[in-house]
Write a protein that holds these residues in place. Structure first.
Motif, PDB file in Angstrom:
ATOM      1  N   LEU A 177      41.611 110.872  35.238  1.00  0.00           N
ATOM      2  CA  LEU A 177      41.111 110.562  36.427  1.00  0.00           C
ATOM      3  C   LEU A 177      39.390 110.162  36.056  1.00  0.00           C
ATOM      4  O   LEU A 177      39.118 109.266  36.447  1.00  0.00           O
ATOM      5  CB  LEU A 177      40.273 111.469  37.121  1.00  0.00           C
ATOM      6  CG  LEU A 177      42.253 112.580  38.472  1.00  0.00           C
ATOM      7  CD1 LEU A 177      42.095 113.670  38.688  1.00  0.00           C
ATOM      8  CD2 LEU A 177      42.153 111.259  39.714  1.00  0.00           C
ATOM      9  N   ALA A 178      39.226 110.440  35.168  1.00  0.00           N
ATOM     10  CA  ALA A 178      37.804 110.195  34.971  1.00  0.00           C
ATOM     11  C   ALA A 178      37.895 108.772  33.733  1.00  0.00           C
ATOM     12  O   ALA A 178      36.787 108.029  33.518  1.00  0.00           O
ATOM     13  CB  ALA A 178      36.869 111.309  34.128  1.00  0.00           C
ATOM     14  N   ASN A 179      39.229 108.327  33.252  1.00  0.00           N
ATOM     15  CA  ASN A 179      39.740 107.356  32.435  1.00  0.00           C
ATOM     16  C   ASN A 179      39.804 106.307  33.255  1.00  0.00           C
ATOM     17  O   ASN A 179      41.123 105.961  32.827  1.00  0.00           O
ATOM     18  CB  ASN A 179      40.216 107.856  30.855  1.00  0.00           C
ATOM     19  CG  ASN A 179      39.383 107.977  30.342  1.00  0.00           C
ATOM     20  OD1 ASN A 179      38.007 107.966  30.436  1.00  0.00           O
ATOM     21  ND2 ASN A 179      40.153 108.468  28.936  1.00  0.00           N
ATOM     22  N   ASN A 180      39.921 106.637  34.823  1.00  0.00           N
ATOM     23  CA  ASN A 180      40.284 105.189  35.570  1.00  0.00           C
ATOM     24  C   ASN A 180      42.133 105.437  35.337  1.00  0.00           C
ATOM     25  O   ASN A 180      42.178 103.892  34.811  1.00  0.00           O
ATOM     26  CB  ASN A 180      40.543 103.760  35.443  1.00  0.00           C
ATOM     27  CG  ASN A 180      38.850 103.866  35.439  1.00  0.00           C
ATOM     28  OD1 ASN A 180      37.886 104.856  36.282  1.00  0.00           O
ATOM     29  ND2 ASN A 180      37.774 102.656  35.340  1.00  0.00           N
ATOM     30  N   GLY A 181      42.847 106.132  35.031  1.00  0.00           N
ATOM     31  CA  GLY A 181      44.574 106.040  34.467  1.00  0.00           C
ATOM     32  C   GLY A 181      44.804 105.613  33.532  1.00  0.00           C
ATOM     33  O   GLY A 181      45.775 105.101  33.073  1.00  0.00           O
ATOM     34  N   GLN A 182      44.002 106.582  32.309  1.00  0.00           N
ATOM     35  CA  GLN A 182      44.070 104.888  31.075  1.00  0.00           C
ATOM     36  C   GLN A 182      45.684 106.042  30.445  1.00  0.00           C
ATOM     37  O   GLN A 182      46.051 104.615  30.549  1.00  0.00           O
ATOM     38  CB  GLN A 182      42.973 105.848  30.492  1.00  0.00           C
ATOM     39  CG  GLN A 182      43.588 105.562  28.397  1.00  0.00           C
ATOM     40  CD  GLN A 182      44.232 106.404  27.372  1.00  0.00           C
ATOM     41  OE1 GLN A 182      43.750 108.297  27.851  1.00  0.00           O
ATOM     42  NE2 GLN A 182      45.090 106.403  26.767  1.00  0.00           N
ATOM     43  N   SER A 183      45.889 107.165  30.382  1.00  0.00           N
ATOM     44  CA  SER A 183      47.109 107.296  29.816  1.00  0.00           C
ATOM     45  C   SER A 183      48.088 107.212  30.957  1.00  0.00           C
ATOM     46  O   SER A 183      49.658 106.682  30.331  1.00  0.00           O
ATOM     47  CB  SER A 183      47.295 108.627  29.057  1.00  0.00           C
ATOM     48  OG  SER A 183      46.972 109.577  30.353  1.00  0.00           O
ATOM     49  N   TRP A 184      47.879 107.055  32.100  1.00  0.00           N
ATOM     50  CA  TRP A 184      49.543 106.975  32.903  1.00  0.00           C
ATOM     51  C   TRP A 184      49.387 105.224  33.073  1.00  0.00           C
ATOM     52  O   TRP A 184      51.112 105.029  33.046  1.00  0.00           O
ATOM     53  CB  TRP A 184      48.721 107.251  34.922  1.00  0.00           C
ATOM     54  CG  TRP A 184      48.206 108.497  34.197  1.00  0.00           C
ATOM     55  CD1 TRP A 184      48.748 109.677  33.926  1.00  0.00           C
ATOM     56  CD2 TRP A 184      47.685 109.651  35.433  1.00  0.00           C
ATOM     57  NE1 TRP A 184      48.329 110.853  34.182  1.00  0.00           N
ATOM     58  CE2 TRP A 184      47.644 110.509  35.572  1.00  0.00           C
ATOM     59  CE3 TRP A 184      46.112 108.391  36.638  1.00  0.00           C
ATOM     60  CZ2 TRP A 184      46.609 111.236  36.506  1.00  0.00           C
ATOM     61  CZ3 TRP A 184      45.451 109.387  36.993  1.00  0.00           C
ATOM     62  CH2 TRP A 184      45.886 110.713  37.067  1.00  0.00           C
ATOM     63  N   ARG A 185      48.430 104.717  32.573  1.00  0.00           N
ATOM     64  CA  ARG A 185      48.801 103.487  33.209  1.00  0.00           C
ATOM     65  C   ARG A 185      49.904 102.321  31.425  1.00  0.00           C
ATOM     66  O   ARG A 185      50.127 101.504  31.673  1.00  0.00           O
ATOM     67  CB  ARG A 185      47.644 102.476  33.434  1.00  0.00           C
ATOM     68  CG  ARG A 185      47.094 102.888  34.430  1.00  0.00           C
ATOM     69  CD  ARG A 185      46.141 101.753  34.645  1.00  0.00           C
ATOM     70  NE  ARG A 185      44.218 102.039  34.262  1.00  0.00           N
ATOM     71  CZ  ARG A 185      44.125 102.025  32.854  1.00  0.00           C
ATOM     72  NH1 ARG A 185      44.659 100.639  32.282  1.00  0.00           N
ATOM     73  NH2 ARG A 185      42.671 102.199  32.532  1.00  0.00           N
TER      74      ARG A 185
END
Length: 206
Positions: free
Chosen positions: A147-155
């Motif tokens: 949530l703090a990384n704009n969804g980094q690992s999700w994306r």
């Protein structure tokens, strides 16, 4: 037994645990280009548990929770880390991790190895209030960082909104309902911002 003989297994154990710093995960620390390691992950969720203990669903012994969280990933020294959303081969991976924890704990000989393995087993079973709260912390940290990384690992890994809810919701809700209520609202906003992967991403990575 001499003092040196009693201390040596402890030193050997701590040296073995140092290898956890080299186990790479899929989430990046805030503001850094590299990925976090499993030792950092374990430390962070232990601190989160201490801070959020008053929000536990049931009364807990926080010292036991912290002990579980500091030890819960030591098997990854042998097995490595696998992203939480990979379900294929899960049973085999858990068996391998259990064997690794048993091996690593045995370095301590009779001093503490048995209790450490018991803590790992309790965490995996997720039946006691302490284990359920520990699981809630473990599942929450990757969400908080994403949530703090704009969804980094999700994306990057094609993880969809529905997967995050299904994988993490029940565990966090069981151990810390207040935290899940907060995270679910944040996840809905992240979905609206397009911070998740898509079905097409999953197919392209298959």
């Amino acid at each position: 037994m001499s003092q040196e003989e009693s201390l040596q297994p402890v030193i050997d154990f701590i040296r073995e645990l140092d290898k956890l710093k080299g186990v790479e995960r899929k989430t990046r620390p805030l503001g850094l280009a590299r990925f976090e390691n499993s030792a950092e992950h374990s430390w962070q969720i232990a601190v989160l548990a201490m801070v959020l203990s008053r929000f536990a669903e049931r009364p807990i012994k926080i010292e036991r929770v912290v002990s579980m969280l500091l030890l819960h990933d030591i098997g990854e020294i042998d097995t490595g880390d696998t992203i939480a959303y990979a379900t294929e081969g899960l049973e085999q991976r858990k068996a391998a991790e259990h064997a690794a924890v048993k091996r690593i704990s045995s370095i301590l000989r009779s001093q503490a190895g048995g209790p450490f393995l018991e803590l790992w087993d309790e965490f995996e079973a997720a039946e006691t209030p302490e284990a359920q709260f520990a699981h809630a912390m473990d599942r929450s940290i990757p969400i908080i960082l994403n949530l703090a990384n704009n969804g980094q690992s999700w994306r990057e890994n094609g993880i969809r909104y529905e997967q995050v809810l299904k994988r993490n919701g029940p565990a966090v809700q069981a151990g810390c309902p207040a935290l899940w209520a907060y995270l679910q609202q944040q996840l809905d906003e992240a979905q609206n911002s397009g911070w998740f992967g898509s079905i097409e991403d999953c197919i392209s990575q298959a």
